[in-house]
Design a protein around this motif. Structure first.
Motif, mmCIF file in Angstrom:
data_model
loop_
_atom_site.group_PDB
_atom_site.id
_atom_site.type_symbol
_atom_site.label_atom_id
_atom_site.label_comp_id
_atom_site.label_asym_id
_atom_site.label_seq_id
_atom_site.Cartn_x
_atom_site.Cartn_y
_atom_site.Cartn_z
ATOM 1 N N SER A 12 0.857 -1.206 0.000
ATOM 2 C CA SER A 12 0.000 0.000 0.000
ATOM 3 C C SER A 12 0.881 1.240 0.000
ATOM 4 C CB SER A 12 -0.904 0.022 1.229
ATOM 5 O OG SER A 12 -0.102 0.108 2.393
ATOM 6 N N ASP A 13 0.255 2.403 -0.272
ATOM 7 C CA ASP A 13 0.974 3.678 -0.165
ATOM 8 C C ASP A 13 1.136 4.020 1.317
ATOM 9 O OD1 ASP A 13 0.877 3.918 -2.957
ATOM 10 O OD2 ASP A 13 -1.033 5.015 -2.900
ATOM 11 N N ARG A 14 2.324 4.454 1.681
ATOM 12 C CA ARG A 14 2.553 4.844 3.086
ATOM 13 C C ARG A 14 3.415 6.099 3.120
ATOM 14 N NH1 ARG A 14 4.847 -0.252 6.377
ATOM 15 N NH2 ARG A 14 4.361 1.068 8.185
ATOM 16 N N MET A 15 3.265 6.850 4.205
ATOM 17 C CA MET A 15 4.070 8.058 4.315
ATOM 18 C C MET A 15 4.548 8.298 5.748
ATOM 19 S SD MET A 15 3.489 11.938 3.114
ATOM 20 C CE MET A 15 4.720 13.144 3.646
ATOM 21 N N TRP A 16 5.774 8.808 5.847
ATOM 22 C CA TRP A 16 6.354 9.172 7.146
ATOM 23 C C TRP A 16 6.788 10.641 7.087
ATOM 24 C CZ3 TRP A 16 6.815 4.648 4.594
ATOM 25 C CH2 TRP A 16 6.569 3.458 5.299
ATOM 26 N N LEU A 17 6.378 11.414 8.095
ATOM 27 C CA LEU A 17 6.801 12.816 8.160
ATOM 28 C C LEU A 17 7.659 12.991 9.402
ATOM 29 C CD1 LEU A 17 6.671 15.783 7.178
ATOM 30 C CD2 LEU A 17 4.555 16.029 8.485
ATOM 31 N N ASN A 18 8.871 13.457 9.206
ATOM 32 C CA ASN A 18 9.826 13.607 10.317
ATOM 33 C C ASN A 18 9.920 12.330 11.156
ATOM 34 O OD1 ASN A 18 10.409 16.292 9.589
ATOM 35 N ND2 ASN A 18 8.623 17.035 10.728
ATOM 36 N N GLY A 19 9.908 11.181 10.464
ATOM 37 C CA GLY A 19 10.117 9.901 11.141
ATOM 38 C C GLY A 19 8.866 9.237 11.676
ATOM 39 N N LYS A 20 7.738 9.963 11.663
ATOM 40 C CA LYS A 20 6.498 9.366 12.190
ATOM 41 C C LYS A 20 5.537 9.085 11.050
ATOM 42 C CE LYS A 20 4.074 10.718 15.783
ATOM 43 N NZ LYS A 20 3.469 11.596 16.837
ATOM 44 N N GLU A 21 4.966 7.863 11.062
ATOM 45 C CA GLU A 21 4.031 7.548 9.975
ATOM 46 C C GLU A 21 2.763 8.391 10.118
ATOM 47 O OE1 GLU A 21 3.398 3.433 9.158
ATOM 48 O OE2 GLU A 21 2.265 3.916 7.338
ATOM 49 N N ILE A 22 2.309 8.947 9.000
ATOM 50 C CA ILE A 22 1.075 9.731 9.007
ATOM 51 C C ILE A 22 0.116 9.157 7.972
ATOM 52 C CG2 ILE A 22 2.202 11.868 9.806
ATOM 53 C CD1 ILE A 22 1.907 12.888 6.867
ATOM 54 N N SER A 23 -1.148 9.471 8.152
ATOM 55 C CA SER A 23 -2.168 8.930 7.254
ATOM 56 C C SER A 23 -2.075 9.585 5.881
ATOM 57 C CB SER A 23 -3.549 9.180 7.858
ATOM 58 O OG SER A 23 -4.532 8.946 6.865
ATOM 59 N N LEU A 24 -2.264 8.778 4.851
ATOM 60 C CA LEU A 24 -2.275 9.295 3.482
ATOM 61 C C LEU A 24 -3.695 9.403 2.949
ATOM 62 C CD1 LEU A 24 0.695 7.770 1.466
ATOM 63 C CD2 LEU A 24 -0.008 10.149 1.535
ATOM 64 N N SER A 25 -4.657 9.182 3.839
ATOM 65 C CA SER A 25 -6.037 9.121 3.351
ATOM 66 C C SER A 25 -6.593 10.519 3.027
ATOM 67 C CB SER A 25 -6.929 8.429 4.380
ATOM 68 O OG SER A 25 -6.902 9.181 5.591
ATOM 69 N N GLY A 26 -5.971 11.569 3.585
ATOM 70 C CA GLY A 26 -6.446 12.929 3.292
ATOM 71 C C GLY A 26 -6.288 13.265 1.823
ATOM 72 N N GLY A 27 -7.025 14.266 1.395
ATOM 73 C CA GLY A 27 -7.033 14.614 -0.014
ATOM 74 C C GLY A 27 -5.735 15.204 -0.538
#
Lengths: 421, 421
Positions: free
Chosen positions: A65-80
């Motif tokens: 799946s698509d995944r994202m980390w911001l400054n080392g912490k995983e954040i949700s990609l479900s936002g628009g």
């Protein structure tokens, strides 16, 4: 897709994008979904050495799946925000071949591949310094590189715009104009470069990161409320801004600091005036912001011509623009007189180009304590220790760049996960 | 002039005039000398028992010049404010006869007589609570009585206007509209009463006198700067205010608190927005003002309809208007939760109608300390002790009145000088 062995490879690209600060402000959308603004805006791009986002985008058939980390912490990609950009870049993806790794991705296969995104800001995300502008611009730029997207910067800016409006201006260095456009599909709502960073390279930027106890209104909901309730917003957008944009373009072209400064200050104040005219009213500036404005205004008035410009985004931090090093050092002396460091530690109180401190003759806390009260202020020379968290000294900078040094990638090329996670 | 013995007599009159607070704001003159505004404004007159000016005007052939004392200190009369009013009232002076004292002044003799004026505010002059409005209205009203001026209240309001714009609205009680007028000579720029104080007598006014370290811009120079530099001011005056004035008149007429409150808050905020849009920007509200607004806005939003209105003049003090005693007591509980008294002395922390404290169940400082955090605030329940100097609880009130009790006169009827000086 044809690879050394399917599922075993990770293909990556890393990019770095600057943040930007508007001198003619964007406030209000005419289309919420496409992020189309009610007026043009103009910004300066800041040096990415001091304020930027670095993003690594990786793709692998092994990613479920698509995944994202911001400054080392995983954040949700479900936002628009990220989804729009991802969709638009995927649409434009081209064939990619990495001979060294033996990877070949055909343009029609991109839709089947998931991405991992790791992003890092070299400045505090919470400080209200347009971190989303840098982040979204970097994401679009880097993803475009990875997917071999051939579109020009204008097209990329339009895609970044759909992630975060002001991100479109971070696609270029120097002086950038976001043209609001007329088309309903947003195709002409793009950023253009007015001049690169070399055009006016003696400008010095000093940012005062102001301590705040107040929870701030997000700019997304704030500007929605302003569009719906402020009687002054449409007048500003339709009547005041178009004239200011023309004058600002002329000021930048001719490097006319007086005009540049007057327009910058007036437009910052008018943006905050519209916030105040919103129901319920939005306050981004606080007493410390007001004190910094008073300090600058009194200085400028005593000199008869602007020595420095100020502008404030959706938060209390002051962005101060000096025409040269000399004015910047005098400004710094005035600022540090009123706002000495809370813990007496001067070196951590100045981030970015720290050499401004010694240029201002401030080598130790004793030098700060010995500063005289600014002559032009009649106010009792009260000090406000602790009201500024720290300062950043910077300059204009370039647009997004590919980071070729693989050791700087934020994702591990074997695991496909952020390094150190 | 024919008196018992020329030079030995002093003739006096004493009057008391209320202050007023605008709910549709006056900001900007179209004529500086005549004090003609760029838009209509509407105010409520406050109870003179709590906020008023008392003025004694004395005349005697023994006075060698016009002199004035404000709160016991002699002040210069050379400024234009009092001179315009004095000239206009003198022009309209009629024959006066005081049989008891054996004094007769013929209309043509007023020009040869000098006046002594003593004025006193029953609230702090420096607190930014329209002390000049009350003072000038009182001066004009009382001088008119002394000089037997026959002109009606409209004419008196026009004279008071030339002393201090908003003073014209203090000539009436209740709800007052200052019609901007169209004539170049200002003859139609007068105040009219929309409704007297009995029309909507359950309104409760709570004023938070906010501590301020900032030196404030005077409203005279502030509005001049706004007229000259704010691009939003004319749009406000010509397009926004006329519509709001009509709606406000309707809200007052029908005692529609929801509409009254929405218009009052929006117009206060827009006035401060125009101040911010001025170059250099003017800040009258501070962080404490902002916190009081947030407190009210959150409460109003959580209830779905306004429970209380707020308005701020050219200073940080909040004027809060509740539709009834019940809402006022709840408001007071919320205010005292965040802004407890600095020195724990509750009784001196509430001025005016102190009974609101016991109505709110606040009989001691322990009751204040036991107040629960307002439920609607998600913000950390930080407290701001010392940020409010004190509160005033008041209500709507009547217009100027003659004070017949001679013991309340501020000038000694024998010496012609202020009592106790």
């Amino acid at each position: 897709m044809a690879a050394a062995e399917e599922g075993q490879w990770v293909l990556m690209a890393t990019g770095r994008s600057p943040t930007n600060i508007a001198v003619i402000k964007y406030w209000g959308k005419r289309d919420e979904a496409l992020i189309l603004p009610v007026n043009d805006s103009i910004s300066v791009t800041l040096d990415p050495d001091h304020l930027s986002a670095t993003t690594t985008v990786a793709v692998s058939p092994s990613f479920p799946s698509d995944r994202m980390w911001l400054n080392g912490k995983e954040i949700s990609l479900s936002g628009g925000r990220f989804q729009s950009c991802l969709r638009e870049i995927r649409k434009r993806a081209q064939d990619v071949e990495d001979e060294k790794k033996g990877i070949r991705i055909k343009k029609e296969d991109w839709g089947k591949l998931h991405v991992h995104i790791a992003s890092y800001n070299n400045f505090p995300t919470a400080a209200g310094l347009a971190s989303s502008a840098a982040g979204l611009a970097c994401f679009v730029f880097t993803l475009g590189k990875l997917m071999n997207v051939k579109e020009d910067h204008g097209e990329l800016s339009s895609i970044a715009r759909q992630g975060s409006g002001s991100a479109c201006r971070s696609i270029y260095g120097g002086f950038v104009k976001w043209c609001m456009g007329k088309n309903n599909d947003g195709s002409d709502s793009i950023a253009v470069q007015l001049a690169d960073e070399a055009h006016w390279n003696d400008l010095v930027i000093i940012i005062a990161v102001v301590s705040s106890k107040q929870k701030e209104t997000s700019s997304t909901s704030g500007m929605r409320d302003s569009v719906e309730t402020s009687p002054l917003l449409q007048y500003r957008a339709q009547t005041v801004v178009p004239e200011r944009v023309l004058k600002m373009e002329e000021a930048i072209k001719s490097r006319n600091f007086e005009s540049f400064a007057r327009l910058t200050c007036a437009d910052s104040n008018q943006f905050h005036a519209v916030c105040l005219d919103t129901s319920p009213p939005i306050f981004y500036m606080n007493d410390t912001s007001h004190r910094i404005i008073s300090l600058v205004e009194k200085w400028n008035q005593s000199e008869g011509t602007p020595r420095v410009a100020y502008t404030f985004d959706a938060g209390p931090n002051a962005v101060l623009i000096a025409p040269n090093r000399k004015n910047a050092t005098i400004l710094l002396q005035k600022l540090l007189y009123y706002f000495p460091p809370q813990d007496n530690d001067l070196s951590s109180y100045m981030v970015g180009d720290k050499s401004i401190l010694s240029d201002a003759g401030l080598k130790s806390i004793e030098d700060v304590e010995a500063l005289p009260a600014p002559a032009e202020t009649k106010m009792p020379s009260q000090k406000f220790k602790g009201d500024v968290s720290y300062f950043i000294c910077s300059r204009l900078g370039a647009g997004p760049k590919v980071v070729t040094d693989e050791s700087l990638a934020l994702i591990d090329s074997v695991t496909g996960l952020p390094k150190g996670v």
